[in-house]
Design a protein around this motif. Structure first.
Motif, short mmCIF file in Angstrom:
data_model
loop_
_atom_site.label_atom_id
_atom_site.label_comp_id
_atom_site.label_asym_id
_atom_site.label_seq_id
_atom_site.Cartn_x
_atom_site.Cartn_y
_atom_site.Cartn_z
N LEU A 113 0.68 -1.32 -0.14
CA LEU A 113 -0.12 0.00 0.12
C LEU A 113 0.96 1.35 -0.08
CD1 LEU A 113 -2.80 -1.31 2.54
CD2 LEU A 113 -3.01 -0.83 -0.02
N SER A 114 2.28 1.07 -0.29
CA SER A 114 3.05 2.23 -0.41
C SER A 114 3.23 2.96 0.91
CB SER A 114 2.71 3.19 -1.52
OG SER A 114 2.53 2.53 -2.64
N LEU A 115 3.18 2.03 2.03
CA LEU A 115 3.58 2.55 3.17
C LEU A 115 5.04 2.25 3.63
CD1 LEU A 115 0.33 1.66 5.00
CD2 LEU A 115 1.10 3.94 4.49
N GLN A 116 5.62 3.33 4.27
CA GLN A 116 7.03 3.20 4.83
C GLN A 116 7.09 2.21 6.03
OE1 GLN A 116 9.67 6.56 4.49
NE2 GLN A 116 8.20 7.53 3.22
N VAL A 117 7.70 0.93 6.15
CA VAL A 117 7.81 0.41 7.39
C VAL A 117 9.11 0.54 8.02
CG1 VAL A 117 7.55 -1.72 8.48
CG2 VAL A 117 5.96 -1.29 7.00
N ALA A 118 9.47 1.22 8.93
CA ALA A 118 10.82 1.18 9.62
C ALA A 118 11.20 0.07 10.38
CB ALA A 118 10.90 2.57 10.43
N GLY A 119 10.18 -0.68 10.58
CA GLY A 119 10.67 -2.03 11.37
C GLY A 119 9.59 -2.82 12.24
N ILE A 120 9.80 -3.75 12.64
CA ILE A 120 8.81 -4.69 13.29
C ILE A 120 9.48 -4.85 14.65
CG2 ILE A 120 7.58 -5.57 11.35
CD1 ILE A 120 8.97 -8.01 11.55
N ILE A 121 8.54 -4.86 15.62
CA ILE A 121 9.09 -5.34 16.95
C ILE A 121 8.17 -6.40 17.77
CG2 ILE A 121 9.68 -4.36 19.45
CD1 ILE A 121 10.29 -1.73 18.10
N GLU A 122 8.61 -7.30 18.09
CA GLU A 122 7.85 -8.44 18.70
C GLU A 122 8.02 -7.81 20.55
OE1 GLU A 122 7.43 -12.98 19.52
OE2 GLU A 122 9.21 -12.46 18.05
N LYS A 123 6.58 -7.87 21.06
CA LYS A 123 6.63 -7.51 22.34
C LYS A 123 7.55 -8.41 23.15
CE LYS A 123 2.55 -4.52 22.39
NZ LYS A 123 1.10 -4.75 23.10
N PRO A 124 8.00 -8.00 24.64
CA PRO A 124 7.92 -6.67 25.02
C PRO A 124 8.79 -5.57 24.14
CG PRO A 124 9.44 -7.84 26.23
CD PRO A 124 8.59 -8.91 25.31
N VAL A 125 8.45 -4.46 24.12
CA VAL A 125 9.37 -3.49 23.43
C VAL A 125 10.50 -3.09 24.19
CG1 VAL A 125 9.24 -0.96 22.44
CG2 VAL A 125 7.41 -2.60 22.18
N ARG A 126 11.65 -3.14 23.46
CA ARG A 126 12.90 -2.87 24.08
C ARG A 126 13.24 -1.37 23.66
NH1 ARG A 126 12.11 -7.50 22.81
NH2 ARG A 126 13.03 -7.50 20.67
N PRO A 127 13.84 -0.60 24.70
CA PRO A 127 14.19 0.84 24.16
C PRO A 127 15.00 0.88 23.16
CG PRO A 127 13.93 0.50 26.33
CD PRO A 127 13.88 -0.76 26.05
N ALA A 128 16.23 0.29 23.25
CA ALA A 128 17.33 0.26 22.31
C ALA A 128 16.71 -0.27 20.82
CB ALA A 128 18.43 -0.60 22.93
N GLU A 129 16.00 -1.10 20.72
CA GLU A 129 15.39 -1.58 19.42
C GLU A 129 14.46 -0.37 18.94
OE1 GLU A 129 13.44 -5.64 17.66
OE2 GLU A 129 13.06 -5.15 19.49
N LEU A 130 13.56 0.07 19.87
CA LEU A 130 12.86 1.19 19.25
C LEU A 130 13.47 2.26 18.87
CD1 LEU A 130 9.92 2.38 19.19
CD2 LEU A 130 10.14 2.91 21.52
N LYS A 131 14.46 2.71 19.62
CA LYS A 131 15.52 3.84 19.02
C LYS A 131 16.12 3.50 17.92
CE LYS A 131 16.30 5.73 23.53
NZ LYS A 131 17.65 6.06 24.61
N ARG A 132 16.57 2.25 17.63
CA ARG A 132 17.29 2.04 16.21
C ARG A 132 16.27 2.28 15.03
NH1 ARG A 132 17.25 -3.30 13.73
NH2 ARG A 132 16.87 -4.09 15.77
N PHE A 133 14.95 1.90 15.19
CA PHE A 133 13.87 1.90 14.38
C PHE A 133 13.28 3.40 14.18
CE2 PHE A 133 12.88 -2.65 14.97
CZ PHE A 133 13.55 -3.06 13.91
N LEU A 134 13.66 4.10 15.13
CA LEU A 134 13.42 5.67 15.12
C LEU A 134 14.35 6.33 14.45
CD1 LEU A 134 11.89 6.11 18.70
CD2 LEU A 134 10.57 6.30 16.59
N GLY A 135 15.67 5.61 14.38
CA GLY A 135 16.81 6.50 13.72
C GLY A 135 17.64 7.23 14.54
N VAL A 136 17.54 6.92 15.76
CA VAL A 136 18.18 7.52 16.91
C VAL A 136 19.49 6.76 17.43
CG1 VAL A 136 17.81 8.64 19.07
CG2 VAL A 136 15.96 8.77 17.52
N GLU A 137 20.47 7.36 17.38
CA GLU A 137 21.72 6.75 18.00
C GLU A 137 21.67 6.54 19.51
OE1 GLU A 137 24.12 5.05 16.33
OE2 GLU A 137 22.81 5.45 14.57
N GLY A 138 22.00 5.67 20.29
CA GLY A 138 22.02 5.36 21.76
C GLY A 138 21.09 4.78 22.15
#
Length: 138
Positions: A113-138
């Motif tokens: 559907l031409s949507l941009q998927v930055a990533g998929i995360i299986e719960k529980p959400v881990r902050p480091a993984e979330l930051k990586r998909f947000l494009g934020v270092e650290g």
């Protein structure tokens, strides 16, 4: 949920992270993580009107963190179709406790559907993984 573009103290538009989850505690926890990552968190109730309003007010720097199982009234397939129809301009991070196969299927649908998927995360959400998909270092 508001449709207004978030502004920083300098008046410059900020990156928003729309957090869609039916569990209030999870939604608040993810919102806290995205705020720490430099995004303006916007908690979105898992209702069709709120999600549609969010999609239509999105910009290319925005991201939606979307839980796939949202309760009896709406599910991830419906939300993905709605985001495609309304022209959601941001990126998606798909989240679920139901395994990566389910997430991969929805990611494929979003791509079709031409949507941009930055990533998929299986719960529980881990902050480091979330930051990586947000494009934020650290």
């Amino acid at each position: 949920m508001t449709g207004d573009t978030a502004k920083s103290d300098t008046g410059v538009a900020s990156r928003r992270a729309f957090v869609v989850d039916d569990d209030t505690l999870t939604r608040q926890l993810i919102a806290a993580h995205v705020e720490q990552a430099g995004f303006v968190p916007v908690e979105v109730e898992p209702q069709q009107s709120d999600i549609a309003g969010t999609a239509s007010s999105s910009g290319p720097d925005d991201v939606m963190i979307l839980d796939i199982i949202l309760g009896p009234d709406i599910d991830g397939f419906e939300v993905i179709r709605m985001l495609g129809q309304t022209g959601f301009a941001g990126r998606l991070i798909l989240v679920s406790g139901y395994g990566t196969d389910y997430l991969q299927t929805l990611s494929s649908l979003a791509g079709a559907l031409s949507l941009q998927v930055a990533g998929i995360i299986e719960k529980p959400v881990r902050p480091a993984e979330l930051k990586r998909f947000l494009g934020v270092e650290g």
